[in-house]
Scaffold this active site. Sequence first.
Site, PDB file in Angstrom:
ATOM      1  N   LEU A  33       0.814  -1.219   0.000  1.00 41.33           N
ATOM      2  CA  LEU A  33       0.000   0.000   0.000  1.00 41.33           C
ATOM      3  C   LEU A  33       0.848   1.270   0.000  1.00 41.33           C
ATOM      4  CD1 LEU A  33      -2.901  -1.091   2.385  1.00 41.33           C
ATOM      5  CD2 LEU A  33      -2.786  -1.247  -0.111  1.00 41.33           C
ATOM      6  N   TYR A 140      15.064   3.838 -14.251  1.00 42.64           N
ATOM      7  CA  TYR A 140      13.806   3.071 -14.208  1.00 42.64           C
ATOM      8  C   TYR A 140      13.784   1.995 -15.296  1.00 42.64           C
ATOM      9  CZ  TYR A 140       8.910   1.977 -15.219  1.00 42.64           C
ATOM     10  OH  TYR A 140       7.732   1.317 -15.508  1.00 42.64           O
ATOM     11  N   LYS A 144      13.983  -2.282 -15.025  1.00 43.63           N
ATOM     12  CA  LYS A 144      12.956  -3.164 -15.593  1.00 43.63           C
ATOM     13  C   LYS A 144      13.582  -4.151 -16.573  1.00 43.63           C
ATOM     14  CE  LYS A 144       8.946  -2.118 -13.894  1.00 43.63           C
ATOM     15  NZ  LYS A 144       8.070  -3.124 -13.319  1.00 43.63           N
ATOM     16  N   ASN A 169       1.565   3.485 -22.548  1.00 43.03           N
ATOM     17  CA  ASN A 169       0.968   4.313 -21.483  1.00 43.03           C
ATOM     18  C   ASN A 169      -0.362   3.734 -21.011  1.00 43.03           C
ATOM     19  OD1 ASN A 169       3.067   6.072 -22.399  1.00 43.03           O
ATOM     20  ND2 ASN A 169       1.990   7.727 -21.363  1.00 43.03           N
ATOM     21  N   PHE A 207       5.425  18.953 -21.091  1.00 41.49           N
ATOM     22  CA  PHE A 207       6.887  18.868 -21.186  1.00 41.49           C
ATOM     23  C   PHE A 207       7.278  18.599 -22.632  1.00 41.49           C
ATOM     24  CE2 PHE A 207       6.151  17.695 -16.707  1.00 41.49           C
ATOM     25  CZ  PHE A 207       6.921  18.676 -16.108  1.00 41.49           C
ATOM     26  N   ARG A 220       2.760   9.548 -27.595  1.00 39.51           N
ATOM     27  CA  ARG A 220       2.741   8.314 -26.809  1.00 39.51           C
ATOM     28  C   ARG A 220       1.604   7.421 -27.294  1.00 39.51           C
ATOM     29  NH1 ARG A 220       6.960   9.851 -25.859  1.00 39.51           N
ATOM     30  NH2 ARG A 220       8.013  10.294 -23.903  1.00 39.51           N
ATOM     31  N   ARG A 280      11.608  16.631 -20.409  1.00 46.39           N
ATOM     32  CA  ARG A 280      12.363  16.094 -19.271  1.00 46.39           C
ATOM     33  C   ARG A 280      13.493  15.202 -19.781  1.00 46.39           C
ATOM     34  NH1 ARG A 280       7.121  13.766 -16.387  1.00 46.39           N
ATOM     35  NH2 ARG A 280       6.976  13.025 -18.523  1.00 46.39           N
TER      36      ARG A 280
END
Length: 333
Positions: A33, A140, A144, A169, A207, A220, A280
């Site tokens: 959680l 990140y 993965k 996405n 962005f 995306r 970014r």
Amino acid sequence: MRVFVVGGAGYVGSACFRWLLSHGHDALAFDDLSEGNAGAVPRDRLVVGSILKPEDLKSAMFRYRPDAVMHFAAAASVPESIKDPEFYYRLNVGGTRNVLETMRMCGVTTMVFSSTAATYGLQPVMPLTEESPQSPVVPYGRTKLAAEWMIRDYCRAYGMGCALFRYFNACGADPDGNFGEARKNETHIIPLVLYVPLGLRPTFRVFGHDLPTRDGSCVRDYIHTDDLAQAHQLAIERVRPGDERIYNLGSGTGVTVLEVLRACERAVGGPIHHEMADPRPGDPAVLIASPARAVRELGWRPRYESIDEIVSTAWRWHRSHPRGYAGDRGGVG
Ligand SMILES: NC(=O)c1ccc[n+]([C@@H]2O[C@H](COP(=O)([O-])OP(=O)(O)OC[C@H]3O[C@@H](n4cnc5c(N)ncnc54)[C@H](O)[C@@H]3O)[C@@H](O)[C@H]2O)c1
């Protein structure tokens, strides 16, 4: 089948959890959680525990005795992963190892893993197929990819089988408006846009505005969580020991950030305040999936065809639950 859903109180995990129950399977959610919500799954089907604590995993998995594990638990913010890679490697790689080790101890041989388009990095050729080079540019994505490799090595050595899903996405909400996206630290585009008309944020920052795309903003590929869930169900029914199945999960269509913003304005019925900002670090200008392999091999049939349809489910959820699953913390241990 009995499915142990790690990260099952999170956004995608809980959508898959509910999908499994409504498609003839049994499921137990395991989640600490930290980002997920107890209200997203039935209370008597949630075990609160951490993948960083092998004893939590062991006691829950031994008691439940699943046929398959779906592993959604991860930290997934690109900027945070650049600032704090140690946490990302510990959770996304070390935590995944703990899940795999517990599976070995319990004799569970089927693993379905949530990987990401971020494992491809900056690629010149779109759409991305599963054969496109994987060259992640942010921690990140690297964690993965490392987890993908580890899972595949486990499958080869220990008689397991896996499906690795590279999501693009993930978006949208339960069409009835009862469940949806509700993180403590929101970083995803559709909730961030919709928080503006709800008065929860003053503006939405776009962005990237002079990128080589049709309107200068990032492109995306948006895929509804129910469509992701359908692919997960098809996978657990097909994966056999020795399988290393890898699938891109996206719609195959690119949508710009400004087009998402316009779709949100249509859903809300008015303009949404926004401002332009620089891209970014590590953000590719374009990411589009080829979902052909999942369609061909799994018989996957995504149902949501337009960004307007997806956004309207999200708006129904956010409008009726502006504070997410507020007050709904905790669960049964
Ligand atoms: N949302 C997307 O667009 C997207 C895209 C590509 C890949 N993914 C991947 O899909 C998965 C699910 O993403 P999401 O958007 O649902 O994220 P989420 O944050 O909503 O869900 C992750 C869940 O894992 C739980 N968790 C985190 N640390 C844990 C721990 N130590 N022990 C047990 N549970 C823990 C969180 O509480 C949360 O419920 C992630 O692995 C993510 O990398 C998501």
